[in-house]
Design a protein around this motif. Structure first.
Motif, PDB file in Angstrom:
ATOM      1  N   GLN A  10       1.049  -3.432   5.215  1.00 41.82           N
ATOM      2  CA  GLN A  10      -0.069  -3.236   4.300  1.00 41.82           C
ATOM      3  C   GLN A  10       0.381  -2.935   2.867  1.00 41.82           C
ATOM      4  O   GLN A  10      -0.050  -3.588   1.914  1.00 41.82           O
ATOM      5  CB  GLN A  10      -0.950  -2.091   4.812  1.00 41.82           C
ATOM      6  CG  GLN A  10      -2.229  -1.997   4.028  1.00 41.82           C
ATOM      7  CD  GLN A  10      -3.030  -0.742   4.360  1.00 41.82           C
ATOM      8  OE1 GLN A  10      -2.502   0.229   4.890  1.00 41.82           O
ATOM      9  NE2 GLN A  10      -4.299  -0.779   4.051  1.00 41.82           N
ATOM     10  N   ALA A  11       1.249  -1.946   2.712  1.00 46.52           N
ATOM     11  CA  ALA A  11       1.713  -1.599   1.364  1.00 46.52           C
ATOM     12  C   ALA A  11       2.427  -2.798   0.737  1.00 46.52           C
ATOM     13  O   ALA A  11       2.186  -3.146  -0.418  1.00 46.52           O
ATOM     14  CB  ALA A  11       2.660  -0.396   1.426  1.00 46.52           C
ATOM     15  N   LYS A  14      -0.113  -5.385  -0.421  1.00 51.03           N
ATOM     16  CA  LYS A  14      -0.882  -4.962  -1.598  1.00 51.03           C
ATOM     17  C   LYS A  14      -0.035  -5.025  -2.866  1.00 51.03           C
ATOM     18  O   LYS A  14      -0.504  -5.445  -3.925  1.00 51.03           O
ATOM     19  CB  LYS A  14      -1.402  -3.526  -1.402  1.00 51.03           C
ATOM     20  CG  LYS A  14      -2.618  -3.475  -0.490  1.00 51.03           C
ATOM     21  CD  LYS A  14      -3.385  -2.164  -0.553  1.00 51.03           C
ATOM     22  CE  LYS A  14      -2.594  -0.931  -0.326  1.00 51.03           C
ATOM     23  NZ  LYS A  14      -3.309   0.291  -0.099  1.00 51.03           N
ATOM     24  N   GLY A 110       4.410   1.212  10.304  1.00 53.76           N
ATOM     25  CA  GLY A 110       4.932   0.547  11.490  1.00 53.76           C
ATOM     26  C   GLY A 110       5.416  -0.867  11.224  1.00 53.76           C
ATOM     27  O   GLY A 110       6.600  -1.184  11.420  1.00 53.76           O
ATOM     28  N   THR A 111       4.516  -1.730  10.709  1.00 58.37           N
ATOM     29  CA  THR A 111       4.861  -3.150  10.585  1.00 58.37           C
ATOM     30  C   THR A 111       5.985  -3.399   9.583  1.00 58.37           C
ATOM     31  O   THR A 111       7.010  -4.009   9.914  1.00 58.37           O
ATOM     32  CB  THR A 111       3.605  -3.962  10.176  1.00 58.37           C
ATOM     33  OG1 THR A 111       2.561  -3.683  11.103  1.00 58.37           O
ATOM     34  CG2 THR A 111       3.892  -5.445  10.172  1.00 58.37           C
ATOM     35  N   GLY A 112       5.787  -2.917   8.347  1.00 53.36           N
ATOM     36  CA  GLY A 112       6.789  -3.137   7.304  1.00 53.36           C
ATOM     37  C   GLY A 112       8.077  -2.381   7.601  1.00 53.36           C
ATOM     38  O   GLY A 112       9.182  -2.901   7.430  1.00 53.36           O
ATOM     39  N   GLU A 142       2.642  13.280   3.573  1.00 50.62           N
ATOM     40  CA  GLU A 142       2.167  12.395   4.643  1.00 50.62           C
ATOM     41  C   GLU A 142       2.651  12.913   6.003  1.00 50.62           C
ATOM     42  O   GLU A 142       2.162  12.481   7.043  1.00 50.62           O
ATOM     43  CB  GLU A 142       2.658  10.959   4.417  1.00 50.62           C
ATOM     44  CG  GLU A 142       1.854  10.225   3.364  1.00 50.62           C
ATOM     45  CD  GLU A 142       2.303   8.782   3.224  1.00 50.62           C
ATOM     46  OE1 GLU A 142       1.972   7.956   4.085  1.00 50.62           O
ATOM     47  OE2 GLU A 142       2.999   8.487   2.238  1.00 50.62           O
ATOM     48  N   ASN A 187       0.748   1.844  -7.734  1.00 47.74           N
ATOM     49  CA  ASN A 187       1.111   0.426  -7.704  1.00 47.74           C
ATOM     50  C   ASN A 187       1.265  -0.135  -9.116  1.00 47.74           C
ATOM     51  O   ASN A 187       2.119  -0.988  -9.361  1.00 47.74           O
ATOM     52  CB  ASN A 187       0.105  -0.376  -6.872  1.00 47.74           C
ATOM     53  CG  ASN A 187       0.186  -0.011  -5.394  1.00 47.74           C
ATOM     54  OD1 ASN A 187       1.093   0.710  -4.982  1.00 47.74           O
ATOM     55  ND2 ASN A 187      -0.750  -0.473  -4.599  1.00 47.74           N
TER      56      ASN A 187
HETATM   57  P1  GDP Z   1       2.324  -0.946   7.810  1.00 49.93           P
HETATM   58  O1  GDP Z   1       1.148  -1.807   7.462  1.00 49.93           O
HETATM   59  O2  GDP Z   1       2.347  -0.583   9.263  1.00 49.93           O
HETATM   60  O3  GDP Z   1       3.624  -1.517   7.379  1.00 49.93           O
HETATM   61  O4  GDP Z   1       2.177   0.452   7.076  1.00 49.93           O
HETATM   62  P2  GDP Z   1       1.560   0.732   5.628  1.00 49.93           P
HETATM   63  O5  GDP Z   1       2.120  -0.234   4.684  1.00 49.93           O
HETATM   64  O6  GDP Z   1       0.070   0.855   5.713  1.00 49.93           O
HETATM   65  O7  GDP Z   1       2.039   2.194   5.310  1.00 49.93           O
HETATM   66  C1  GDP Z   1       3.342   2.581   5.182  1.00 49.93           C
HETATM   67  C2  GDP Z   1       3.491   3.553   4.067  1.00 49.93           C
HETATM   68  O8  GDP Z   1       3.339   2.859   2.862  1.00 49.93           O
HETATM   69  C3  GDP Z   1       2.507   4.698   3.964  1.00 49.93           C
HETATM   70  O9  GDP Z   1       2.942   5.793   4.696  1.00 49.93           O
HETATM   71  C4  GDP Z   1       2.483   5.004   2.495  1.00 49.93           C
HETATM   72  O10 GDP Z   1       3.528   5.876   2.150  1.00 49.93           O
HETATM   73  C5  GDP Z   1       2.776   3.685   1.857  1.00 49.93           C
HETATM   74  N1  GDP Z   1       1.619   2.957   1.286  1.00 49.93           N
HETATM   75  C6  GDP Z   1       0.535   2.431   1.920  1.00 49.93           C
HETATM   76  N2  GDP Z   1      -0.238   1.746   1.056  1.00 49.93           N
HETATM   77  C7  GDP Z   1       0.376   1.831  -0.163  1.00 49.93           C
HETATM   78  C8  GDP Z   1       0.101   1.318  -1.469  1.00 49.93           C
HETATM   79  O11 GDP Z   1      -0.886   0.624  -1.743  1.00 49.93           O
HETATM   80  N3  GDP Z   1       1.004   1.623  -2.445  1.00 49.93           N
HETATM   81  C9  GDP Z   1       2.090   2.386  -2.230  1.00 49.93           C
HETATM   82  N4  GDP Z   1       2.897   2.651  -3.261  1.00 49.93           N
HETATM   83  N5  GDP Z   1       2.386   2.872  -1.029  1.00 49.93           N
HETATM   84  C10 GDP Z   1       1.553   2.607  -0.017  1.00 49.93           C
END
Ligand code: GDP
Length: 392
Positions: A10-11, A14, A110-112, A142, A187
């Motif tokens: 997700q991060a 985005k 998890g994914t990333g 967190e 971001n």
């Molecule tokens: P995934 O989709 O399973 O890979 O997990 P996410 O990407 O949702 O979340 C992993 C971590 O990324 C979170 O614990 C946050 O620290 C971070 N994160 C999530 N969304 C954002 C974002 O839009 N910007 C930034 N800088 N960090 C984010």
């Protein structure tokens, strides 16, 4: 420099979306190919700029499109299962145009977190171009699970890429707001710093405005090297585009002073050295001891009038002293209509990083705590069964 960017999770998705927006609005040409990879269908659908055909849903047989939660093991499984799907999306790029790959991921989820080191390993086997990671660390609040995930992924991601560029959410949260609300601002900060770095290497976009000392893609690649962790410093100051280094009124007044006592209006050289100090000693994307840097790169961008070689030479010497490393590259990047002068300082191969030690400590504590909870619940379950037996 031209990158094939892969937003993982997700991060990652985005941030990739924001890079695409930056690239199209500024015409920087830094993105040669863009792919978003995720095990959560809803996250992929929420993107605005990544072309639909470049959104890859992985691990459907494992998580049915619902994502990997906070389980990097699941993220890893999804990635392994669908590496070919990801590769087919990468195959659509014109590889001769690409200087390097950049895999972007939040390391706390998890994914990333689980998937990006697997993809990096895979790309290392197939391509001669460098494979870089942009790893986002979770904020401390967190909690243990996110920091534990990040500590593990940090290690495997750093081992699988040529360089891991790190951005710590914890260092950039702004007072009072929840981390969720702050992501848009965070971001923006990521795009400002990394966008400026990668654009500097994309010299074709400069047209006739050839820089005095150009930094091209190969200088960025040489600075990042083939192994290590990188932190980025940044500082900028507004200027009057095309107005020279100062307005007449400012010159008559002798220029105003910034908080470091340097002239903000009077002197391009002083402005450059002041900005490079601020960038190096201010907030870094990953807080670290500057003198543990192996190689550094310094870039100054802004309207041509505000750039000069003397300022950059002075700033480079200062940075050499601070980092005590011999390999400090420097260059400028003229942007005719720009309204600010910006200094970017790349500290590559840093080794003294307290935040990483702290994250590892939080990871150990989280592991011990979950071990404790597991054995407690096992005991409780046995008591319950036992108690049930006694009741009969
Ligand atoms: P995934 O989709 O399973 O890979 O997990 P996410 O990407 O949702 O979340 C992993 C971590 O990324 C979170 O614990 C946050 O620290 C971070 N994160 C999530 N969304 C954002 C974002 O839009 N910007 C930034 N800088 N960090 C984010």
């Amino acid at each position: 420099m031209k990158l094939a960017m892969i937003g993982f999770g997700q991060a990652g998705g985005k941030i990739l979306d924001r890079f695409l927006e930056y690239d199209s609005s500024r015409g920087t040409g830094i993105i040669g190919h863009a792919i978003a990879v995720n095990s959560a269908k809803a996250d992929l659908m929420g993107l605005d700029y990544v072309p639909n055909e470049n959104r890859v849903l992985i691990g459907q047989s494992v998580v049915k499109g619902h994502g990997a939660g906070t389980e990097p093991d699941l993220g890893e499984k999804c990635a392994r299962e669908d590496l070919e799907e990801i590769q087919s999306a990468i195959d659509k790029m014109v590889s001769s145009e690409i200087d390097a790959f950049l895999i972007i991921a939040g390391l706390g989820g998890g994914t990333g977190s689980g998937g990006s080191p697997i993809l990096a390993d895979h790309l290392q086997r197939l391509y001669v171009e460098p494979i870089y990671g942009l790893g986002i660390l979770p904020s401390r609040d967190e909690g243990g699970i996110y920091n534990r995930n990040a500590a593990r992924s940090f290690q495997s991601f750093a081992e699988s890429v040529d360089n891991l560029l790190v951005f710590d959410n914890d260092a950039f949260k702004t007072g009072g707001e929840s981390i969720g609300e702050g992501y848009a601002e965070i971001n923006d900060e990521i795009i400002t710093r990394f966008g400026a770095l990668f654009s500097a290497g994309e010299v074709e976009a400069l047209g006739d405005n050839v820089a005095e000392s150009v930094v091209d893609a190969s200088e960025i690649i040489n600075t990042l090297g083939e192994h290590g962790i990188t932190s980025i410093g940044y500082a900028s100051e507004p200027v009057d585009p095309g107005g020279g280094n100062s307005g007449l009124l400012d010159r008559l007044r002798g220029g105003s002073k910034d908080e470091n006592g340097f002239s903000t209006a009077g002197d391009a050289t002083n402005r450059i050295t002041s900005l490079v100090r601020k960038a190096t000693l201010g907030k870094l994307t990953l807080q670290c001891e500057v003198d543990s840097t192996e190689r550094a790169l310094l870039l100054v961008s802004g309207p041509p009038d505000a750039l000069n070689r003397k300022g950059i030479d002075k700033a480079r010497k200062w940075l050499e002293d601070q980092t005590s490393c011999m390999e400090v590259r420097a260059g400028d990047y003229p942007l005719p209509n720009e309204k600010k002068v910006a200094a970017i300082v790349v500290l590559a191969g840093v080794t003294d990083v307290p935040r990483v030690k702290d994250m590892q400590r939080m990871a150990i504590e989280a592991e011990e705590r979950s071990e404790e909870l597991r054995s407690q619940s096992k005991d409780n379950l046995e008591d319950l069964i036992q108690y049930g037996d006694d009741e009969e």
